[in-house]
Scaffold this motif. Structure first.
Motif, PDB file in Angstrom:
ATOM      1  N   LEU A   7      47.936 -14.922   2.154  1.00 51.06           N
ATOM      2  CA  LEU A   7      47.953 -13.562   2.677  1.00 51.06           C
ATOM      3  C   LEU A   7      46.639 -13.251   3.393  1.00 51.06           C
ATOM      4  O   LEU A   7      46.640 -12.640   4.465  1.00 51.06           O
ATOM      5  N   ALA A   8      45.524 -13.685   2.834  1.00 51.36           N
ATOM      6  CA  ALA A   8      44.228 -13.414   3.451  1.00 51.36           C
ATOM      7  C   ALA A   8      44.151 -14.000   4.854  1.00 51.36           C
ATOM      8  O   ALA A   8      43.655 -13.353   5.782  1.00 51.36           O
ATOM      9  N   GLU A   9      44.649 -15.219   5.029  1.00 47.18           N
ATOM     10  CA  GLU A   9      44.653 -15.832   6.355  1.00 47.18           C
ATOM     11  C   GLU A   9      45.573 -15.077   7.308  1.00 47.18           C
ATOM     12  O   GLU A   9      45.256 -14.892   8.486  1.00 47.18           O
ATOM     13  N   GLN A  10      46.711 -14.661   6.790  1.00 44.81           N
ATOM     14  CA  GLN A  10      47.649 -13.897   7.613  1.00 44.81           C
ATOM     15  C   GLN A  10      47.018 -12.584   8.073  1.00 44.81           C
ATOM     16  O   GLN A  10      47.178 -12.175   9.230  1.00 44.81           O
ATOM     17  N   LEU A  11      46.301 -11.933   7.181  1.00 42.81           N
ATOM     18  CA  LEU A  11      45.643 -10.672   7.537  1.00 42.81           C
ATOM     19  C   LEU A  11      44.523 -10.901   8.543  1.00 42.81           C
ATOM     20  O   LEU A  11      44.370 -10.137   9.497  1.00 42.81           O
ATOM     21  N   GLN A  12      43.732 -11.958   8.337  1.00 41.92           N
ATOM     22  CA  GLN A  12      42.650 -12.226   9.271  1.00 41.92           C
ATOM     23  C   GLN A  12      43.184 -12.542  10.667  1.00 41.92           C
ATOM     24  O   GLN A  12      42.608 -12.129  11.676  1.00 41.92           O
ATOM     25  N   GLU A  13      44.303 -13.252  10.714  1.00 43.18           N
ATOM     26  CA  GLU A  13      44.928 -13.564  12.004  1.00 43.18           C
ATOM     27  C   GLU A  13      45.467 -12.309  12.675  1.00 43.18           C
ATOM     28  O   GLU A  13      45.324 -12.111  13.886  1.00 43.18           O
ATOM     29  N   ALA A  14      46.092 -11.439  11.885  1.00 42.75           N
ATOM     30  CA  ALA A  14      46.680 -10.212  12.437  1.00 42.75           C
ATOM     31  C   ALA A  14      45.621  -9.182  12.794  1.00 42.75           C
ATOM     32  O   ALA A  14      45.864  -8.307  13.638  1.00 42.75           O
ATOM     33  N   GLU A  61      35.070 -15.471   6.131  1.00 44.05           N
ATOM     34  CA  GLU A  61      34.272 -16.103   7.185  1.00 44.05           C
ATOM     35  C   GLU A  61      32.931 -15.432   7.423  1.00 44.05           C
ATOM     36  O   GLU A  61      32.013 -16.062   7.942  1.00 44.05           O
ATOM     37  N   ASP A  62      32.794 -14.171   7.065  1.00 48.55           N
ATOM     38  CA  ASP A  62      31.610 -13.400   7.451  1.00 48.55           C
ATOM     39  C   ASP A  62      30.643 -13.239   6.276  1.00 48.55           C
ATOM     40  O   ASP A  62      30.982 -12.616   5.265  1.00 48.55           O
ATOM     41  N   PRO A  63      29.431 -13.780   6.372  1.00 45.89           N
ATOM     42  CA  PRO A  63      28.470 -13.708   5.265  1.00 45.89           C
ATOM     43  C   PRO A  63      28.091 -12.271   4.886  1.00 45.89           C
ATOM     44  O   PRO A  63      27.924 -11.966   3.701  1.00 45.89           O
ATOM     45  N   THR A  64      27.967 -11.391   5.872  1.00 47.55           N
ATOM     46  CA  THR A  64      27.610 -10.001   5.572  1.00 47.55           C
ATOM     47  C   THR A  64      28.727  -9.313   4.801  1.00 47.55           C
ATOM     48  O   THR A  64      28.474  -8.561   3.848  1.00 47.55           O
ATOM     49  N   ALA A  65      29.967  -9.569   5.196  1.00 46.86           N
ATOM     50  CA  ALA A  65      31.109  -8.987   4.489  1.00 46.86           C
ATOM     51  C   ALA A  65      31.171  -9.492   3.061  1.00 46.86           C
ATOM     52  O   ALA A  65      31.451  -8.729   2.118  1.00 46.86           O
ATOM     53  N   GLY A 119      33.844 -20.264   0.079  1.00 45.07           N
ATOM     54  CA  GLY A 119      33.741 -20.673   1.479  1.00 45.07           C
ATOM     55  C   GLY A 119      34.609 -19.815   2.374  1.00 45.07           C
ATOM     56  O   GLY A 119      34.778 -18.619   2.128  1.00 45.07           O
ATOM     57  N   GLY A 120      35.160 -20.421   3.424  1.00 45.29           N
ATOM     58  CA  GLY A 120      35.911 -19.701   4.442  1.00 45.29           C
ATOM     59  C   GLY A 120      37.225 -19.136   3.954  1.00 45.29           C
ATOM     60  O   GLY A 120      37.671 -19.377   2.820  1.00 45.29           O
ATOM     61  N   ILE A 121      37.887 -18.401   4.829  1.00 48.35           N
ATOM     62  CA  ILE A 121      39.120 -17.693   4.463  1.00 48.35           C
ATOM     63  C   ILE A 121      40.230 -18.645   4.024  1.00 48.35           C
ATOM     64  O   ILE A 121      41.079 -18.285   3.217  1.00 48.35           O
ATOM     65  N   ARG A 122      40.206 -19.873   4.527  1.00 51.22           N
ATOM     66  CA  ARG A 122      41.243 -20.832   4.148  1.00 51.22           C
ATOM     67  C   ARG A 122      41.221 -21.147   2.652  1.00 51.22           C
ATOM     68  O   ARG A 122      42.242 -21.527   2.070  1.00 51.22           O
ATOM     69  N   THR A 123      40.060 -20.980   2.010  1.00 52.30           N
ATOM     70  CA  THR A 123      39.983 -21.254   0.572  1.00 52.30           C
ATOM     71  C   THR A 123      40.785 -20.249  -0.249  1.00 52.30           C
ATOM     72  O   THR A 123      41.048 -20.485  -1.434  1.00 52.30           O
TER      73      THR A 123
END
Length: 198
Positions: free
Chosen positions: A97-104, A139-143, A165-169
Motif C-alpha cells: 500500500l505504501a508503494e501504491q500511495l507513493q506512486e499515486a 524515501e525521504d530522510p527528513t520525513a 530503508g526505502g519505501i519498497r521495504t
C-alpha cells in the motif's frame, strides 16, 4: 508541536489522534463528511493515513493536490479479508500500500510505520512485557526524522525504532499482517507487536 491531520476516525485513527493531542500536537480528525479530508489536510504539516487500506489509494489519490508537499505516515494495511473479517491475503502482492500511495502521490513524502502491531500498542508501547519495535520505510530522510520524532512523542524509545530503508521495504512489514489473524485466534486481542529479537 506538529500540526497533524488524521484521516480515518476508527479505532486506529481515534487512538492516534487522542494520543498525539495529549502529547501536545495540534490534531484534526477527518471523518467521511464530504470535504472534511481536504479541509483537514490543507492546514496540516503531517497527514496520517488511518483509512481502511483496501480503499486508501483511490481515496487519497483524489487529494493529490491538497497532499502535495506534505509528509504522510501510512499506518494502514491493504488486505483481502476472510469470512471472519480478519486479513486473509494481501491486496497488493508483489507491492505494498505504501508503494501504491507513493506512486499515486508523487508530491507527497510517504513513510510507512506502526503497521506491525495491534492498535493499542501504537500509542502505548509500554503495554508489552518485552521491548517492542516499530519500523520506518520511506524515501525521504527528513520525513522519516519527522516520523521518528512523532513516535518518540508517543512513548517509543529511540532504540525501538528501526529504519528499514526505502519505501519498497514496506512490502515486508505489510506482509507481516498475515501473522495477525493467527495470533488473534491463538491468544485473542491481547496487545502484541512484531519485533526482531537481538
Amino acid at each position: 508541536m506538529t500540526t497533524i491531520a488524521v484521516l480515518g476516525n476508527g479505532r486506529v485513527g481515534g487512538s492516534l489522534a487522542a494520543a498525539l493531542t495529549r502529547a501536545g500536537h495540534e490534531v484534526t480528525v477527518a471523518d467521511r463528511t464530504p470535504g472534511a479530508a481536504a479541509a483537514a489536510v490543507l492546514t496540516a504539516q503531517v497527514v496520517i493515513n488511518a483509512t481502511p487500506g483496501s480503499g486508501s489509494r483511490d481515496r487519497l489519490a483524489a487529494l493529490r493536490e491538497e497532499l502535495r508537499g506534505k509528509i504522510m505516515l501510512d499506518v494502514s494495511n491493504a488486505t483481502v479479508d476472510g469470512p471472519d473479517g480478519l486479513p486473509a491475503d494481501l491486496l497488493y502482492p508483489g507491492s505494498s500500500l505504501a508503494e501504491q500511495l507513493q506512486e499515486a502521490l508523487p508530491g507527497t513524502r510517504v513513510v510507512k510505520t506502526l503497521n506491525t502491531m495491534l492498535f493499542p500498542v501504537m500509542t502505548e508501547p509500554t503495554l508489552l512485557t518485552e521491548a517492542p519495535e516499530v519500523f520506518l520505510s520511506g524515501e525521504d530522510p527528513t520525513a522519516k526524522q519527522t516520523a521518528r520524532d512523532l513516535l518518540v512523542s508517543l512513548g517509543w524509545r529511540e532504540e525501538w525504532i528501526t529504519d528499514l530503508g526505502g519505501i519498497r521495504t514496506a512490502r515486508a512489514t505489510e506482509a507481516a499482517i498475515l501473522f495477525v489473524p493467527h495470533v488473534i485466534r491463538s491468544n485473542g486481542f491481547t496487545p502484541f507487536a512484531i519485533t526482531v529479537a537481538r
